[in-house]
Design a protein around this motif. Structure first.
Motif, short mmCIF file in Angstrom:
data_model
loop_
_atom_site.label_atom_id
_atom_site.label_comp_id
_atom_site.label_asym_id
_atom_site.label_seq_id
_atom_site.Cartn_x
_atom_site.Cartn_y
_atom_site.Cartn_z
N PRO A 45 -2.21 2.91 3.24
CA PRO A 45 -0.97 2.12 3.13
C PRO A 45 -0.94 0.91 4.06
O PRO A 45 -0.52 -0.18 3.65
CB PRO A 45 0.12 3.14 3.48
N THR A 46 -1.38 1.09 5.30
CA THR A 46 -1.45 -0.05 6.21
C THR A 46 -2.45 -1.08 5.72
O THR A 46 -2.23 -2.30 5.83
CB THR A 46 -1.83 0.42 7.62
N PHE A 47 -3.56 -0.62 5.18
CA PHE A 47 -4.57 -1.50 4.63
C PHE A 47 -4.02 -2.35 3.49
O PHE A 47 -4.25 -3.56 3.42
CB PHE A 47 -5.75 -0.64 4.16
N ILE A 48 -3.23 -1.73 2.61
CA ILE A 48 -2.64 -2.47 1.49
C ILE A 48 -1.63 -3.49 1.98
O ILE A 48 -1.58 -4.63 1.50
CB ILE A 48 -2.00 -1.48 0.50
N SER A 49 -0.81 -3.11 2.97
CA SER A 49 0.19 -4.04 3.49
C SER A 49 -0.48 -5.26 4.12
O SER A 49 -0.05 -6.41 3.89
CB SER A 49 1.07 -3.32 4.51
N LEU A 50 -1.52 -5.03 4.90
CA LEU A 50 -2.22 -6.16 5.52
C LEU A 50 -2.93 -7.03 4.48
O LEU A 50 -2.97 -8.26 4.61
CB LEU A 50 -3.23 -5.63 6.55
N LEU A 51 -3.48 -6.39 3.46
CA LEU A 51 -4.12 -7.16 2.39
C LEU A 51 -3.11 -8.06 1.67
O LEU A 51 -3.41 -9.22 1.37
CB LEU A 51 -4.78 -6.22 1.38
N ARG A 52 -1.93 -7.54 1.38
CA ARG A 52 -0.91 -8.34 0.71
C ARG A 52 -0.52 -9.55 1.57
O ARG A 52 -0.33 -10.65 1.05
CB ARG A 52 0.32 -7.50 0.41
N ILE A 53 -0.39 -9.34 2.87
CA ILE A 53 -0.05 -10.47 3.75
C ILE A 53 -1.15 -11.52 3.74
O ILE A 53 -0.89 -12.73 3.67
CB ILE A 53 0.19 -9.94 5.19
N LEU A 54 -2.41 -11.08 3.77
CA LEU A 54 -3.52 -12.03 3.76
C LEU A 54 -3.63 -12.74 2.42
O LEU A 54 -3.92 -13.95 2.37
CB LEU A 54 -4.83 -11.29 4.07
N PHE A 55 -3.38 -12.03 1.33
CA PHE A 55 -3.44 -12.67 0.01
C PHE A 55 -2.32 -13.69 -0.15
O PHE A 55 -2.53 -14.76 -0.72
CB PHE A 55 -3.36 -11.61 -1.10
N GLU A 56 -1.14 -13.34 0.34
CA GLU A 56 -0.02 -14.27 0.23
C GLU A 56 -0.20 -15.50 1.11
O GLU A 56 0.41 -16.54 0.84
CB GLU A 56 1.28 -13.55 0.60
N SER A 57 -1.02 -15.39 2.17
CA SER A 57 -1.29 -16.55 3.01
C SER A 57 -2.37 -17.47 2.42
O SER A 57 -2.67 -18.51 3.01
CB SER A 57 -1.72 -16.09 4.41
N GLY A 58 -2.96 -17.07 1.29
CA GLY A 58 -3.90 -17.94 0.61
C GLY A 58 -5.36 -17.52 0.68
O GLY A 58 -6.22 -18.24 0.15
N LEU A 59 -5.66 -16.38 1.30
CA LEU A 59 -7.04 -15.94 1.39
C LEU A 59 -7.48 -15.25 0.12
O LEU A 59 -6.69 -14.61 -0.58
CB LEU A 59 -7.22 -14.99 2.58
N ALA A 60 -8.78 -15.34 -0.17
CA ALA A 60 -9.35 -14.63 -1.31
C ALA A 60 -9.63 -13.17 -0.92
O ALA A 60 -9.43 -12.76 0.24
CB ALA A 60 -10.63 -15.32 -1.76
N VAL A 61 -10.09 -12.40 -1.90
CA VAL A 61 -10.31 -10.97 -1.65
C VAL A 61 -11.39 -10.76 -0.59
O VAL A 61 -11.19 -10.02 0.38
CB VAL A 61 -10.68 -10.26 -2.97
N GLU A 62 -12.52 -11.40 -0.77
CA GLU A 62 -13.62 -11.22 0.18
C GLU A 62 -13.24 -11.73 1.57
O GLU A 62 -13.57 -11.09 2.59
CB GLU A 62 -14.86 -11.93 -0.32
N GLN A 63 -12.53 -12.85 1.65
CA GLN A 63 -12.10 -13.37 2.95
C GLN A 63 -11.12 -12.41 3.63
O GLN A 63 -11.20 -12.18 4.84
CB GLN A 63 -11.47 -14.74 2.76
N GLY A 64 -10.19 -11.85 2.85
CA GLY A 64 -9.27 -10.89 3.43
C GLY A 64 -9.97 -9.64 3.94
O GLY A 64 -9.64 -9.12 5.01
#
Length: 296
Positions: free
Chosen positions: A151-170
């Motif tokens: 769950p923490t991993f998903i929350s951090l991924l969503r924040i990184l994706f919303e900031s404009g990072l791609a999947v591999e960059q996140g």
């Protein structure tokens, strides 16, 4: 009394200070050995275990036992040296248990006619099963830890994706910056990205890692990440839905644990509190009755 307490505290502080100095000197010595290329001299036990684990018998055990290889994959021991160390434990622990059983037999049960056969066989069985049971326990604990980190991993991924990072960059950001929050998942991510840097594709590596870990929440997350890699931003809603589903599942698990704990606490209260309550309530009456009987 105060002087004695001060002396004890001073001695404890002195011991801690000496231990810290010794650890610091050892680190400096290890750094110097690494710079000189002499680290192998300070790691003789590890080298001996590696040689024992690389023997023909150890390799035969690893080849025959597929469950052990699967458990080693789940705890992150995927290198040949780590597998060799466990194989050495599979050989060494039964021999050690056999030696302890022989010593105990010669010391305490020398005159017993059946102990010379029963105790060594029992020790060999325990020594053979113990490493694998401990390995299964460690794999189960790591799976639970990974499931708690998702769950923490998903929350951090969503924040990184919303900031404009791609999947591999996140994933790269979390593998380096998330070591404190996600110790197990960040280790797995570093392994995935290391293989990606060597030329492999990210999607098959995510699928392979999810199969190795065998954690349902992480497998679902990897499926959504694969959709993000192939379809773009259309799978963000699925990621949010998975996060809500995992939160609801964690809440349900906590409620089940609380309900089970209440039943266990009732048994504890009956065993420990009821006798004390009986003594408090019935004690004065029993004491008065005993005095009346004694006076009569």
């Amino acid at each position: 009394m105060a002087l004695m307490l001060c002396a004890v505290l001073f001695f404890a502080a002195f011991v801690l200070l000496c231990g810290q100095l010794l650890r610091q000197q050892r680190r400096q010595r290890l750094v110097a050995l690494r710079l000189q290329g002499q680290l192998a001299r300070d790691n003789r036990l590890d080298n001996w275990l590696h040689q024992l684990g690389s023997s023909h018998l150890a390799q035969r055990l690893q080849t025959l036992d597929s469950e052990t290889r699967q458990l080693l994959d789940r705890i992150g021991w995927r290198r040949s040296r780590q597998r060799a160390v466990f194989a050495a434990c599979q050989i060494g622990v039964p021999l050690l248990a056999l030696g302890i059983a022989v010593v105990v037999e010669e010391t305490f049960y020398r005159e017993s006619p059946t102990a010379w056969l029963v105790m060594p066989m029992f020790a060999l069985c325990i020594g053979y099963l113990l490493p694998k049971r401990l390995l299964a326990w460690a794999a189960s604990r790591r799976q639970q830890q990974v499931a708690r980190e998702v769950p923490t991993f998903i929350s951090l991924l969503r924040i990184l994706f919303e900031s404009g990072l791609a999947v591999e960059q996140g994933l790269r950001v979390l593998s380096q910056e998330g070591r404190q929050l996600l110790p197990e998942l960040s280790e797995e991510l570093r392994g995935i990205l290391l293989r990606v840097d060597s030329g492999l594709a990210l999607v098959p590596e995510l699928e392979k890692t999810s199969q190795l870990l065998a954690v349902e929440a992480f497998s679902d997350t990897c499926v959504i990440l694969q959709q993000l890699l192939t379809q773009g931003g259309g799978a963000m809603k699925s990621l949010l839905a998975l996060k809500q589903l995992l939160d609801d599942r964690r809440l349900t698990d906590m409620q089940e644990r609380i309900s089970k704990m209440s039943g266990k606490m009732s048994v504890v209260m009956m065993v420990f509190l009821f006798p004390a309550l009986l003594i408090v309530l019935a004690g004065p009456g029993l004491t008065a009755l005993a005095r009346a009987l004694a006076s009569s």
